[in-house]
Design a protein around this motif. Sequence first.
Motif, PDB file in Angstrom:
ATOM      1  N   VAL A 279       6.044  -6.296 -10.163  1.00 47.69           N
ATOM      2  CA  VAL A 279       4.601  -6.547 -10.270  1.00 47.69           C
ATOM      3  C   VAL A 279       3.961  -6.512  -8.880  1.00 47.69           C
ATOM      4  O   VAL A 279       2.914  -5.889  -8.666  1.00 47.69           O
ATOM      5  CB  VAL A 279       4.321  -7.899 -10.956  1.00 47.69           C
ATOM      6  CG1 VAL A 279       2.836  -8.238 -10.905  1.00 47.69           C
ATOM      7  CG2 VAL A 279       4.813  -7.875 -12.402  1.00 47.69           C
ATOM      8  N   GLY A 280       4.610  -7.168  -7.927  1.00 47.93           N
ATOM      9  CA  GLY A 280       4.101  -7.179  -6.556  1.00 47.93           C
ATOM     10  C   GLY A 280       4.058  -5.789  -5.940  1.00 47.93           C
ATOM     11  O   GLY A 280       3.103  -5.440  -5.234  1.00 47.93           O
ATOM     12  N   THR A 281       5.088  -4.977  -6.227  1.00 46.58           N
ATOM     13  CA  THR A 281       5.124  -3.606  -5.723  1.00 46.58           C
ATOM     14  C   THR A 281       3.916  -2.820  -6.211  1.00 46.58           C
ATOM     15  O   THR A 281       3.295  -2.064  -5.462  1.00 46.58           O
ATOM     16  CB  THR A 281       6.417  -2.907  -6.172  1.00 46.58           C
ATOM     17  OG1 THR A 281       7.543  -3.608  -5.624  1.00 46.58           O
ATOM     18  CG2 THR A 281       6.468  -1.464  -5.695  1.00 46.58           C
ATOM     19  N   ILE A 298       1.376  -7.906   6.748  1.00 45.93           N
ATOM     20  CA  ILE A 298       1.428  -9.223   7.394  1.00 45.93           C
ATOM     21  C   ILE A 298       1.521 -10.338   6.355  1.00 45.93           C
ATOM     22  O   ILE A 298       2.390 -11.218   6.420  1.00 45.93           O
ATOM     23  CB  ILE A 298       0.190  -9.437   8.293  1.00 45.93           C
ATOM     24  CG1 ILE A 298       0.253  -8.517   9.529  1.00 45.93           C
ATOM     25  CG2 ILE A 298       0.085 -10.901   8.746  1.00 45.93           C
ATOM     26  CD1 ILE A 298      -1.021  -8.500  10.348  1.00 45.93           C
ATOM     27  N   LEU A 299       0.628 -10.298   5.365  1.00 44.62           N
ATOM     28  CA  LEU A 299       0.567 -11.374   4.372  1.00 44.62           C
ATOM     29  C   LEU A 299       1.809 -11.411   3.479  1.00 44.62           C
ATOM     30  O   LEU A 299       2.227 -12.490   3.048  1.00 44.62           O
ATOM     31  CB  LEU A 299      -0.693 -11.229   3.521  1.00 44.62           C
ATOM     32  CG  LEU A 299      -2.020 -11.514   4.233  1.00 44.62           C
ATOM     33  CD1 LEU A 299      -3.199 -11.256   3.297  1.00 44.62           C
ATOM     34  CD2 LEU A 299      -2.066 -12.958   4.743  1.00 44.62           C
ATOM     35  N   SER A 300       2.402 -10.251   3.202  1.00 45.40           N
ATOM     36  CA  SER A 300       3.545 -10.222   2.281  1.00 45.40           C
ATOM     37  C   SER A 300       4.711 -11.046   2.803  1.00 45.40           C
ATOM     38  O   SER A 300       5.457 -11.640   2.018  1.00 45.40           O
ATOM     39  CB  SER A 300       3.992  -8.784   2.030  1.00 45.40           C
ATOM     40  OG  SER A 300       4.683  -8.259   3.135  1.00 45.40           O
ATOM     41  N   LEU A 301       4.870 -11.098   4.111  1.00 49.78           N
ATOM     42  CA  LEU A 301       5.965 -11.884   4.688  1.00 49.78           C
ATOM     43  C   LEU A 301       5.522 -13.293   5.066  1.00 49.78           C
ATOM     44  O   LEU A 301       6.168 -14.275   4.698  1.00 49.78           O
ATOM     45  CB  LEU A 301       6.548 -11.156   5.898  1.00 49.78           C
ATOM     46  CG  LEU A 301       7.451  -9.965   5.549  1.00 49.78           C
ATOM     47  CD1 LEU A 301       7.617  -9.044   6.733  1.00 49.78           C
ATOM     48  CD2 LEU A 301       8.812 -10.442   5.062  1.00 49.78           C
ATOM     49  N   LEU A 302       4.416 -13.404   5.784  1.00 46.03           N
ATOM     50  CA  LEU A 302       4.009 -14.731   6.280  1.00 46.03           C
ATOM     51  C   LEU A 302       3.561 -15.661   5.158  1.00 46.03           C
ATOM     52  O   LEU A 302       3.803 -16.871   5.209  1.00 46.03           O
ATOM     53  CB  LEU A 302       2.917 -14.583   7.327  1.00 46.03           C
ATOM     54  CG  LEU A 302       3.372 -13.960   8.653  1.00 46.03           C
ATOM     55  CD1 LEU A 302       2.248 -14.014   9.687  1.00 46.03           C
ATOM     56  CD2 LEU A 302       4.614 -14.657   9.207  1.00 46.03           C
ATOM     57  N   ALA A 303       2.909 -15.121   4.120  1.00 48.22           N
ATOM     58  CA  ALA A 303       2.510 -15.972   2.997  1.00 48.22           C
ATOM     59  C   ALA A 303       3.710 -16.406   2.170  1.00 48.22           C
ATOM     60  O   ALA A 303       3.666 -17.414   1.462  1.00 48.22           O
ATOM     61  CB  ALA A 303       1.505 -15.233   2.114  1.00 48.22           C
ATOM     62  N   THR A 304       4.798 -15.638   2.268  1.00 44.51           N
ATOM     63  CA  THR A 304       6.034 -15.976   1.550  1.00 44.51           C
ATOM     64  C   THR A 304       6.825 -17.074   2.258  1.00 44.51           C
ATOM     65  O   THR A 304       7.509 -17.870   1.608  1.00 44.51           O
ATOM     66  CB  THR A 304       6.925 -14.719   1.428  1.00 44.51           C
ATOM     67  OG1 THR A 304       6.180 -13.671   0.815  1.00 44.51           O
ATOM     68  CG2 THR A 304       8.162 -14.987   0.591  1.00 44.51           C
ATOM     69  N   ALA A 305       6.724 -17.118   3.588  1.00 46.71           N
ATOM     70  CA  ALA A 305       7.579 -17.991   4.392  1.00 46.71           C
ATOM     71  C   ALA A 305       7.576 -19.466   3.956  1.00 46.71           C
ATOM     72  O   ALA A 305       8.658 -20.059   3.799  1.00 46.71           O
ATOM     73  CB  ALA A 305       7.215 -17.868   5.869  1.00 46.71           C
ATOM     74  N   PRO A 306       6.418 -20.106   3.730  1.00 44.80           N
ATOM     75  CA  PRO A 306       6.463 -21.519   3.308  1.00 44.80           C
ATOM     76  C   PRO A 306       7.203 -21.721   1.984  1.00 44.80           C
ATOM     77  O   PRO A 306       7.885 -22.736   1.794  1.00 44.80           O
ATOM     78  CB  PRO A 306       4.978 -21.897   3.165  1.00 44.80           C
ATOM     79  CG  PRO A 306       4.235 -20.887   3.954  1.00 44.80           C
ATOM     80  CD  PRO A 306       5.030 -19.633   3.872  1.00 44.80           C
ATOM     81  N   LEU A 307       7.093 -20.735   1.097  1.00 42.24           N
ATOM     82  CA  LEU A 307       7.741 -20.836  -0.214  1.00 42.24           C
ATOM     83  C   LEU A 307       9.249 -20.660  -0.100  1.00 42.24           C
ATOM     84  O   LEU A 307      10.019 -21.366  -0.764  1.00 42.24           O
ATOM     85  CB  LEU A 307       7.160 -19.785  -1.168  1.00 42.24           C
ATOM     86  CG  LEU A 307       5.638 -19.802  -1.342  1.00 42.24           C
ATOM     87  CD1 LEU A 307       5.190 -18.678  -2.269  1.00 42.24           C
ATOM     88  CD2 LEU A 307       5.172 -21.152  -1.873  1.00 42.24           C
ATOM     89  N   SER A 332       5.070  -7.004  -2.344  1.00 45.92           N
ATOM     90  CA  SER A 332       3.775  -6.316  -2.303  1.00 45.92           C
ATOM     91  C   SER A 332       3.707  -5.312  -1.154  1.00 45.92           C
ATOM     92  O   SER A 332       2.895  -4.383  -1.173  1.00 45.92           O
ATOM     93  CB  SER A 332       2.627  -7.325  -2.171  1.00 45.92           C
ATOM     94  OG  SER A 332       2.695  -8.028  -0.946  1.00 45.92           O
ATOM     95  N   SER A 333       4.571  -5.481  -0.153  1.00 45.39           N
ATOM     96  CA  SER A 333       4.554  -4.556   0.991  1.00 45.39           C
ATOM     97  C   SER A 333       5.536  -3.404   0.832  1.00 45.39           C
ATOM     98  O   SER A 333       5.627  -2.541   1.711  1.00 45.39           O
ATOM     99  CB  SER A 333       4.873  -5.315   2.287  1.00 45.39           C
ATOM    100  OG  SER A 333       6.207  -5.806   2.259  1.00 45.39           O
ATOM    101  N   PHE A 334       6.284  -3.347  -0.286  1.00 46.01           N
ATOM    102  CA  PHE A 334       7.341  -2.343  -0.415  1.00 46.01           C
ATOM    103  C   PHE A 334       6.782  -0.924  -0.314  1.00 46.01           C
ATOM    104  O   PHE A 334       7.211  -0.123   0.522  1.00 46.01           O
ATOM    105  CB  PHE A 334       8.087  -2.533  -1.746  1.00 46.01           C
ATOM    106  CG  PHE A 334       9.342  -1.710  -1.854  1.00 46.01           C
ATOM    107  CD1 PHE A 334      10.564  -2.223  -1.484  1.00 46.01           C
ATOM    108  CD2 PHE A 334       9.299  -0.405  -2.319  1.00 46.01           C
ATOM    109  CE1 PHE A 334      11.719  -1.469  -1.567  1.00 46.01           C
ATOM    110  CE2 PHE A 334      10.442   0.363  -2.411  1.00 46.01           C
ATOM    111  CZ  PHE A 334      11.655  -0.171  -2.038  1.00 46.01           C
ATOM    112  N   SER A 335       5.814  -0.592  -1.163  1.00 44.60           N
ATOM    113  CA  SER A 335       5.237   0.753  -1.132  1.00 44.60           C
ATOM    114  C   SER A 335       4.341   0.941   0.089  1.00 44.60           C
ATOM    115  O   SER A 335       4.207   2.054   0.609  1.00 44.60           O
ATOM    116  CB  SER A 335       4.446   1.026  -2.411  1.00 44.60           C
ATOM    117  OG  SER A 335       3.407   0.086  -2.575  1.00 44.60           O
TER     118      SER A 335
END
Length: 413
Positions: A279-281, A298-307, A332-335
């Motif tokens: 879904v994210g892809t 940027i957001l795909s990794l940094l927004a994931t970090a706290p989780l 979400s950053s894959f493609s």
Amino acid sequence: MSTASIPKQPGSYQKDTGTVYNILFILGLCHLLNDSIQAVIPAMFPILEQSMGLSFTQLGLIAFSLSIVSSVLQPVVGFYTDKRPMPYALPIGLTSSMLGILGLAFAPSFLTILFSVIFIGLGSAIFHPEGSRVAYLAAGKRRGLAQSIYQVGGNSGQALAPLITALILVPLGQFGAIWFTIVAALAVAFLVYIANWYSRRLTYIERTRKPQPKAKMKNPALSKSIRNALLVIVFLIFARTWYSSAISNFFTFYAIEKYHLTIAGAQVYIFIFLLMGAVGTFLGGPLADKFGKRTVIILSLLATAPLTLLLPFVGATLSLILLAIIGVILMSSFSVTVVYAQELIPGKIGTMSGLTVGFAFGMGAIGSIALGSLIDLVGLTPTMIAVSFLPLLGLLAFLLPTDKKLHEWQQEN
């Protein structure tokens, strides 16, 4: 059908005015079929371990062979087809996979399995860079969306592994893989259609090719900046892939140990992570078209970090919810990374696709071995805590040039 893309220079294509959705959706379906064939291999591990008495080392070698053949050959295929596009390589590649899955169903020994897996890996290596090029040609102005439609098929195919295990391989055993020859044959038929469209598009491009301007002198500073940006992309793919590998390969064991679940119950966690990753892809491409590729990366990794940092310390229910959210955001950053690399080095569509996607495959193979060794050394929980820091490498994404700067570089090239 939209007007064909017209090259500004050999191997590069201007933005089209329209997006060829029928080609993109058929291509995405073929990607799903291709990657569901690959998903059969790890799904068969429990079956092969019981029926043939294979060791974990042998199973690891099977997984490594599949990933390494795919990852090493993808940029090679992409580099060659950037110079000499080969539309009918797509159905030929899937034919190789079909032969591999047929061999897997009847394989009497470990070496035969290994040989069959190499055929599947070869088919995948041929399919991915050429498939990405077709997505690029059919994209028009919506390159992010086009890559998302293409890539979400592959991620969905990978997410089918737990279902393949439960519904086909557990009741039918090793011979159950024979059903996937039908899947491969279906993909070959679709790809013949795609190859015909691709061939016509290339003919049109060649016929309408504009006179080539004299080659510009290379700007050493620009070349260095492009190289540095590509290195950052590689590091970001490393962070994303190693974290994904830790979840998809080892979180089952972690859930069994920590939450006292059955194997089937633990598989639900992996399925949810992979499904939401698909879904994210899909969402990542349209978001990148709207808000910019660099922003999404940027957001795909940094927004994931706290989780990810929280995940090792929560209970069974909350961990399932967190994995679903992590899957959507992280993938979400894959493609988007594929499109970013393609626009970073215009005219090398296949090479950049092979490098980014192939590198992800290779990192997944190496990550499986490295993380497995780390688990043997320090245990499951410390390893899961350690890998939860990987998304923080997303800070490196701030070093990437903005989308506007990327466009300026394209003009200079």
